[in-house]
Write a protein that holds these residues in place. Sequence first.
Motif, mmCIF file in Angstrom:
data_model
loop_
_atom_site.group_PDB
_atom_site.id
_atom_site.type_symbol
_atom_site.label_atom_id
_atom_site.label_comp_id
_atom_site.label_asym_id
_atom_site.label_seq_id
_atom_site.Cartn_x
_atom_site.Cartn_y
_atom_site.Cartn_z
ATOM 1 N N HIS A 194 -24.612 -48.510 -31.673
ATOM 2 C CA HIS A 194 -24.045 -49.496 -32.595
ATOM 3 C C HIS A 194 -24.455 -49.216 -34.040
ATOM 4 C CE1 HIS A 194 -23.977 -52.472 -28.976
ATOM 5 N NE2 HIS A 194 -23.017 -51.582 -28.917
ATOM 6 N N GLY A 195 -25.129 -48.080 -34.252
ATOM 7 C CA GLY A 195 -25.502 -47.681 -35.597
ATOM 8 C C GLY A 195 -26.846 -48.199 -36.061
ATOM 9 N N LEU A 196 -27.634 -48.764 -35.153
ATOM 10 C CA LEU A 196 -28.925 -49.340 -35.543
ATOM 11 C C LEU A 196 -29.981 -48.251 -35.737
ATOM 12 C CD1 LEU A 196 -27.389 -51.854 -34.514
ATOM 13 C CD2 LEU A 196 -29.548 -52.649 -33.524
ATOM 14 N N THR A 197 -30.836 -48.451 -36.716
ATOM 15 C CA THR A 197 -31.984 -47.573 -36.934
ATOM 16 C C THR A 197 -33.067 -47.907 -35.910
ATOM 17 O OG1 THR A 197 -33.044 -49.111 -38.461
ATOM 18 C CG2 THR A 197 -31.490 -47.512 -39.402
ATOM 19 N N SER A 198 -34.091 -47.087 -35.862
ATOM 20 C CA SER A 198 -35.209 -47.349 -34.946
ATOM 21 C C SER A 198 -35.842 -48.705 -35.231
ATOM 22 C CB SER A 198 -36.261 -46.245 -35.049
ATOM 23 O OG SER A 198 -35.767 -45.029 -34.558
ATOM 24 N N GLU A 204 -34.372 -55.749 -32.216
ATOM 25 C CA GLU A 204 -33.434 -56.276 -31.226
ATOM 26 C C GLU A 204 -34.012 -56.250 -29.810
ATOM 27 O OE1 GLU A 204 -30.291 -57.488 -31.416
ATOM 28 O OE2 GLU A 204 -30.124 -57.399 -33.592
ATOM 29 N N SER A 205 -34.764 -55.211 -29.502
ATOM 30 C CA SER A 205 -35.229 -55.011 -28.127
ATOM 31 C C SER A 205 -36.602 -55.596 -27.850
ATOM 32 C CB SER A 205 -35.268 -53.509 -27.818
ATOM 33 O OG SER A 205 -36.243 -52.858 -28.623
ATOM 34 N N GLY A 206 -37.408 -55.782 -28.905
ATOM 35 C CA GLY A 206 -38.765 -56.251 -28.703
ATOM 36 C C GLY A 206 -39.761 -55.134 -28.512
ATOM 37 N N TYR A 207 -39.281 -53.866 -28.509
ATOM 38 C CA TYR A 207 -40.185 -52.730 -28.406
ATOM 39 C C TYR A 207 -40.803 -52.437 -29.775
ATOM 40 C CZ TYR A 207 -37.758 -51.739 -23.985
ATOM 41 O OH TYR A 207 -37.217 -51.818 -22.738
ATOM 42 N N GLN A 208 -41.918 -51.728 -29.775
ATOM 43 C CA GLN A 208 -42.497 -51.216 -31.007
ATOM 44 C C GLN A 208 -41.655 -50.029 -31.499
ATOM 45 O OE1 GLN A 208 -45.164 -52.614 -32.629
ATOM 46 N NE2 GLN A 208 -45.051 -54.204 -31.044
ATOM 47 N N VAL A 209 -41.689 -49.779 -32.810
ATOM 48 C CA VAL A 209 -40.892 -48.676 -33.366
ATOM 49 C C VAL A 209 -41.299 -47.348 -32.724
ATOM 50 C CG1 VAL A 209 -40.344 -47.363 -35.457
ATOM 51 C CG2 VAL A 209 -40.497 -49.856 -35.560
ATOM 52 N N ASP A 210 -42.606 -47.138 -32.530
ATOM 53 C CA ASP A 210 -43.060 -45.891 -31.896
ATOM 54 C C ASP A 210 -42.506 -45.761 -30.476
ATOM 55 O OD1 ASP A 210 -44.438 -45.201 -34.145
ATOM 56 O OD2 ASP A 210 -46.416 -45.773 -33.379
ATOM 57 N N ASN A 213 -38.818 -44.741 -30.672
ATOM 58 C CA ASN A 213 -38.690 -43.314 -30.977
ATOM 59 C C ASN A 213 -39.030 -42.448 -29.762
ATOM 60 O OD1 ASN A 213 -37.847 -43.671 -33.635
ATOM 61 N ND2 ASN A 213 -39.956 -43.753 -34.407
ATOM 62 N N THR A 214 -40.031 -42.877 -28.993
ATOM 63 C CA THR A 214 -40.395 -42.147 -27.778
ATOM 64 C C THR A 214 -39.265 -42.193 -26.761
ATOM 65 O OG1 THR A 214 -42.760 -42.583 -28.076
ATOM 66 C CG2 THR A 214 -42.018 -42.026 -25.854
ATOM 67 N N TYR A 215 -38.690 -43.383 -26.570
ATOM 68 C CA TYR A 215 -37.567 -43.523 -25.641
ATOM 69 C C TYR A 215 -36.383 -42.661 -26.072
ATOM 70 C CZ TYR A 215 -39.508 -47.459 -22.956
ATOM 71 O OH TYR A 215 -40.259 -48.253 -22.124
ATOM 72 N N MET A 216 -36.084 -42.653 -27.366
ATOM 73 C CA MET A 216 -34.951 -41.891 -27.855
ATOM 74 C C MET A 216 -35.170 -40.392 -27.658
ATOM 75 S SD MET A 216 -32.588 -43.958 -28.716
ATOM 76 C CE MET A 216 -31.531 -42.641 -29.306
ATOM 77 N N LYS A 217 -36.369 -39.912 -27.961
ATOM 78 C CA LYS A 217 -36.657 -38.493 -27.769
ATOM 79 C C LYS A 217 -36.530 -38.108 -26.301
ATOM 80 C CE LYS A 217 -39.789 -37.942 -31.728
ATOM 81 N NZ LYS A 217 -41.188 -37.693 -32.137
ATOM 82 N N SER A 218 -37.018 -38.976 -25.424
ATOM 83 C CA SER A 218 -36.937 -38.706 -23.987
ATOM 84 C C SER A 218 -35.485 -38.702 -23.519
ATOM 85 C CB SER A 218 -37.739 -39.757 -23.220
ATOM 86 O OG SER A 218 -37.648 -39.549 -21.832
ATOM 87 N N ALA A 219 -34.691 -39.664 -24.003
ATOM 88 C CA ALA A 219 -33.281 -39.751 -23.616
ATOM 89 C C ALA A 219 -32.510 -38.523 -24.094
ATOM 90 C CB ALA A 219 -32.660 -41.023 -24.184
ATOM 91 N N VAL A 220 -32.796 -38.092 -25.326
ATOM 92 C CA VAL A 220 -32.141 -36.895 -25.871
ATOM 93 C C VAL A 220 -32.374 -35.698 -24.949
ATOM 94 C CG1 VAL A 220 -32.235 -35.189 -27.737
ATOM 95 C CG2 VAL A 220 -32.126 -37.626 -28.283
ATOM 96 N N LYS A 221 -33.605 -35.546 -24.504
ATOM 97 C CA LYS A 221 -33.954 -34.422 -23.626
ATOM 98 C C LYS A 221 -33.271 -34.544 -22.269
ATOM 99 C CE LYS A 221 -37.940 -31.994 -21.677
ATOM 100 N NZ LYS A 221 -39.438 -31.938 -21.588
ATOM 101 N N LYS A 222 -33.259 -35.728 -21.690
ATOM 102 C CA LYS A 222 -32.724 -35.913 -20.345
ATOM 103 C C LYS A 222 -31.222 -35.668 -20.263
ATOM 104 C CE LYS A 222 -36.244 -39.130 -18.606
ATOM 105 N NZ LYS A 222 -36.514 -40.497 -18.112
#
Length: 242
Positions: A194-198, A204-210, A213-222
Amino acid sequence: MAMASDSQAEPYGEFVDLASVPRTRFFHHHPFIERLRRAVHFDFIAVSGLDIDRFRFGRGQSIDTNLPPGYMEAYAAEKLYLSDPLVAASVDGKDVVCDAEVFVSAPPSARLQQLMTSFGVLNRTLFPLRRGEHVYGAITFIRTVPFNADEVDFLKRICEATHVAITKPLMDRFAADTLKLTYGELICLRLASHGLTSERIAAESGYQVDTVNTYMKSAVKKVGASNRTEAIAEAIRRRLIE
């Protein structure tokens, strides 16, 4: 072989993973197929492969069809797909292939010809579906009377939509599991689409920014992408996120 219901409340809910789903699933009156049949009549159809690695067309891993069970059971048990000239031609080719053309230079085995004749599986016309250099799926239409050029052109245009319509329940149920994407990774991918930054995803999600970023890096790899934008596009293509 197991018979899949056309009206399951939760498609494939009884199976723990994609590998446990019957490789061949039979249907009789699928609404999408019946509408398609009114545009171009055909006797049988086989929707092969999934848009997921290891479940591609040609490996006998995934078929939805209304072909006679007796034909399919013999074809699979005797592994005739390994020597079927139509399959070989479609994996190597880039366009529509049909029995009449292929059999001129590569005749079928006597056993395959016997099965086809006995069950009325004639004039198979196969439309390969490619993702880059890989054939991930195929739609095969079968009719006693060969398809004309206009019918082939129409079927070619509708093939990808047909594949999506038939395989969507499996993809919805298992694609994320096959890639081993976690709930957090899917949430971050969806919000990123939806165009949202980290920072916004974290809010929105309640996660920490770090964590985001960890989830995004992992998803990119998978998903086999090289960056966030490619990962989002791949997730949308695989219908993991809307």
